[in-house]
Design a protein around this motif. Structure first.
Motif, PDB file in Angstrom:
ATOM      1  N   LEU A   1       6.031  -1.634  -6.432  1.00 20.24           N
ATOM      2  CA  LEU A   1       5.301  -2.813  -5.953  1.00 20.24           C
ATOM      3  C   LEU A   1       4.644  -2.566  -4.603  1.00 20.24           C
ATOM      4  O   LEU A   1       3.579  -3.110  -4.318  1.00 20.24           O
ATOM      5  CB  LEU A   1       6.252  -4.011  -5.824  1.00 20.24           C
ATOM      6  N   PHE A   2       5.304  -1.765  -3.767  1.00 24.82           N
ATOM      7  CA  PHE A   2       4.826  -1.630  -2.389  1.00 24.82           C
ATOM      8  C   PHE A   2       4.175  -0.276  -2.098  1.00 24.82           C
ATOM      9  O   PHE A   2       4.122   0.165  -0.954  1.00 24.82           O
ATOM     10  CB  PHE A   2       5.960  -1.947  -1.408  1.00 24.82           C
ATOM     11  N   GLY A   3       3.655   0.365  -3.148  1.00 19.26           N
ATOM     12  CA  GLY A   3       2.808   1.540  -2.929  1.00 19.26           C
ATOM     13  C   GLY A   3       3.538   2.764  -2.398  1.00 19.26           C
ATOM     14  O   GLY A   3       2.967   3.552  -1.642  1.00 19.26           O
ATOM     15  N   LEU A   4       4.782   2.939  -2.803  1.00 17.33           N
ATOM     16  CA  LEU A   4       5.546   4.108  -2.350  1.00 17.33           C
ATOM     17  C   LEU A   4       5.927   5.043  -3.491  1.00 17.33           C
ATOM     18  O   LEU A   4       6.480   6.119  -3.259  1.00 17.33           O
ATOM     19  CB  LEU A   4       6.836   3.651  -1.642  1.00 17.33           C
ATOM     20  N   TYR A   5       5.650   4.616  -4.720  1.00 17.63           N
ATOM     21  CA  TYR A   5       6.077   5.366  -5.896  1.00 17.63           C
ATOM     22  C   TYR A   5       5.045   6.421  -6.251  1.00 17.63           C
ATOM     23  O   TYR A   5       3.856   6.121  -6.180  1.00 17.63           O
ATOM     24  CB  TYR A   5       6.262   4.388  -7.051  1.00 17.63           C
ATOM     25  N   PRO A   6       5.426   7.602  -6.673  1.00 22.07           N
ATOM     26  CA  PRO A   6       6.788   8.093  -6.869  1.00 22.07           C
ATOM     27  C   PRO A   6       7.336   8.918  -5.702  1.00 22.07           C
ATOM     28  O   PRO A   6       8.403   9.511  -5.853  1.00 22.07           O
ATOM     29  CB  PRO A   6       6.632   8.970  -8.107  1.00 22.07           C
ATOM     30  N   GLN A   7       6.627   8.903  -4.565  1.00 23.21           N
ATOM     31  CA  GLN A   7       7.161   9.647  -3.406  1.00 23.21           C
ATOM     32  C   GLN A   7       8.571   9.149  -3.109  1.00 23.21           C
ATOM     33  O   GLN A   7       9.481   9.913  -2.799  1.00 23.21           O
ATOM     34  CB  GLN A   7       6.248   9.423  -2.192  1.00 23.21           C
ATOM     35  N   LYS A   8       8.734   7.833  -3.185  1.00 20.85           N
ATOM     36  CA  LYS A   8      10.049   7.209  -3.034  1.00 20.85           C
ATOM     37  C   LYS A   8      10.372   6.476  -4.335  1.00 20.85           C
ATOM     38  O   LYS A   8       9.486   6.145  -5.114  1.00 20.85           O
ATOM     39  CB  LYS A   8      10.037   6.178  -1.898  1.00 20.85           C
ATOM     40  N   GLY A   9      11.665   6.188  -4.524  1.00 19.95           N
ATOM     41  CA  GLY A   9      12.034   5.273  -5.610  1.00 19.95           C
ATOM     42  C   GLY A   9      12.479   5.907  -6.903  1.00 19.95           C
ATOM     43  O   GLY A   9      12.820   5.193  -7.843  1.00 19.95           O
TER      44      GLY A   9
END
Ligand code: URP
Ligand code: ZN
Ligand code: ZN
Ligand code: ZN
Length: 473
Positions: free
Chosen positions: A375-383
């Motif tokens: 949802l918050f534009g961090l995937y897939p670097q995070k999550g």
């Protein structure tokens, strides 16, 4: 140095399997069976789960509120977060009317710089929309990577924005690729109920809850979702506390509106009777929205299970009982709102959710990490856990039992709202981009290790691009 996590059970939002995991240059470089790697430091995760680092989408670190400032800052707050298995936080940057957005953002950079021990990003509060703000928004998104905006429908004469501002923010977010977040309570009606209570001499903490009944949250949630539908935009409702609001979110989703909902641990396990504790102790349990009658908890748990609510935030906003919460002695409206939650968010969801069969292990990862990253534009670097992603990892022992207490927590606040609660399951070792932050339950991280995260736009194709690392064993 390379690190090799062996014998753990890897859990993602979709899969659970036993495998070894190699970390190189801060990223996951290989996942496989019985990996043997020369020169790698081996971490034995036998009997433990390996989760993607949890992401807390809702924190207020060192935030001015009600004439005081929240106690935990980017140092104590992120250390406590890491102890609890959280490796990324997204904090709310407050703005003031008439002030350039970039000034507010610089203030938040100054608060966090050289302090955070885990990675962090910012959401931006929108209190007004005018030509200056509309001109600044695209710059904020592109240059600062701030792609989510928060509108308060409550806190009259402080943070509250009117419906025109909410609607224009929704329209702008649609155009620009942002996600609008709302604090959904009807601030005007609350103000009327507060004045009525005070006039009747009702000043105890319990009146904080009684002047913000579920209907004012349900009404504001309904209004926000309808305006989202009208603007064909996207909305994330923060800290959902009650059945009334869940129902409105579920209705909107059924109509096909792009609406998401977050709840918090306090609403899942504490109830309104806590505000009636004697000796002003009820002030420890003052949140907006307030704690509800106990039956609402079942509705929230079911919503997490069936997908009507999708994420868990802490709404970390801690104040000492002595010296801060007691500003409201004799007048509940002066009690600073919020509590210390950042450390226990993940354990409570695991213990009360997974262990009690209310949600699955994979749902737990989705709710605390994967969905939030998407949802918050961090995937897939995070999550998630996959080759090429940041090695933000939690080695979690599901058998450790712990009693939550101010005596042992790492937050700065002088009480813990979950004092005495037993939880089963605890992070043992936590890595941020491949570096130890918590090792065998000891803090070994470094202040300033945490990097500021520029986030991708909402739903943008960019969020699915993975920078893959080639593997050299
Ligand atoms: O009581 C709360 N929730 N305090 C933090 C500020 C907010 O409204 O999120
Ligand atoms: Zn709020
Ligand atoms: Zn909040
Ligand atoms: Zn570092």
């Amino acid at each position: 140095m390379k690190k090799l996590i062996k014998n753990g059970i890897i859990v993602t939002a979709t899969d659970t399997y036993q495998a070894d995991l190699l970390i190189e240059n801060g990223k996951i470089s290989c996942i496989g069976q019985d990996l043997a790697v020369g020169g790698a430091e081996v971490i034995d995760a036998k009997g433990c789960y390996v989760f993607p680092g949890a992401i807390d989408p809702h924190t207020h670190l060192e935030m001015p509120f009600g004439g005081t400032v929240s106690k935990d800052d980017f140092e104590t707050g992120t250390i406590a977060a890491a102890f609890g298995g959280t490796t990324t936080v997204i904090d709310f940057c407050l703005t003031s009317k008439g002030e350039p957005l970039t000034n507010a953002i610089q203030t938040w950079h100054a608060k966090s710089k050289d302090k955070a021990v885990i990675d962090y990003g910012f959401h931006l509060m929108i209190g007004e929309i005018n030509d200056d703000v509309l001109e600044e928004l695209p710059v904020v998104m592109d240059e600062e990577g701030i792609t989510s905006f928060k509108v308060f429908m409550a806190y009259k004469n402080v943070f509250q924005a009117d419906d025109g501002t909410l609607f224009r923010t929704l329209v702008a977010a649609k155009e620009l690729g942002g996600l609008v977040m709302v604090h959904a309570e009807n601030g005007d009606v609350i103000e009327y109920l507060i004045q009525q209570a005070l006039a009747e001499g009702k000043t105890d903490p319990i009146y904080h809850a009684l002047t913000r009944p579920p209907e004012v949250e349900g009404e504001a949630t309904s209004r926000a979702t309808q305006l989202t539908g009208l603007a064909n935009s996207q909305l994330y409702v923060v800290h959902v506390s009650c059945a009334d609001a869940v129902e409105k979110i579920a209705d909107a989703r059924r109509k096909g509106f792009d609406v998401w909902g977050e709840t918090c641990p306090q609403y899942l396990v504490l109830d309104q009777t806590y505000l009636e504790k004697p000796d002003f102790e009820g002030a420890k349990y003052v949140w907006s929205p307030p704690l509800r009658e106990k039956w609402h908890q079942d509705v929230l748990w079911n919503a997490l299970k069936n997908g009507d609510l999708q994420t868990l935030g802490s709404d970390q906003c801690s104040f000492d009982f002595k010296g801060q919460k007691d500003l409201g002695k004799g007048d509940f409206t002066k009690i600073p709102n919020g509590g210390p939650i950042i450390e226990d968010r993940v354990s409570i969801l695991f213990s009360e959710g997974v262990n009690k069969g209310r949600i699955t292990l994979n749902q737990f990862v989705n709710i605390t990490s994967t969905r939030i990253a998407k949802l918050f534009g961090l995937y897939p670097q995070k999550g998630t856990i996959a080759v090429g992603t940041d090695a933000d990892l939690v080695i979690f022992d599901p058998k450790i039992e712990r009693i939550i207490s101010v005596e042992t927590h790492h937050m700065a606040a002088d009480y813990n709202p979950f004092e005495g609660m037993k939880v089963t399951g605890e992070p043992v070792t936590v890595l941020s981009r491949g570096e130890f932050v918590i090792r065998e339950k000891q803090f070994v991280g470094k202040l300033g290790h945490g990097r500021y995260l520029k986030r991708a736009k909402y739903n943008s194709e960019k969020t699915d691009v993975r920078q893959s690392n080639s593997l050299t064993i």
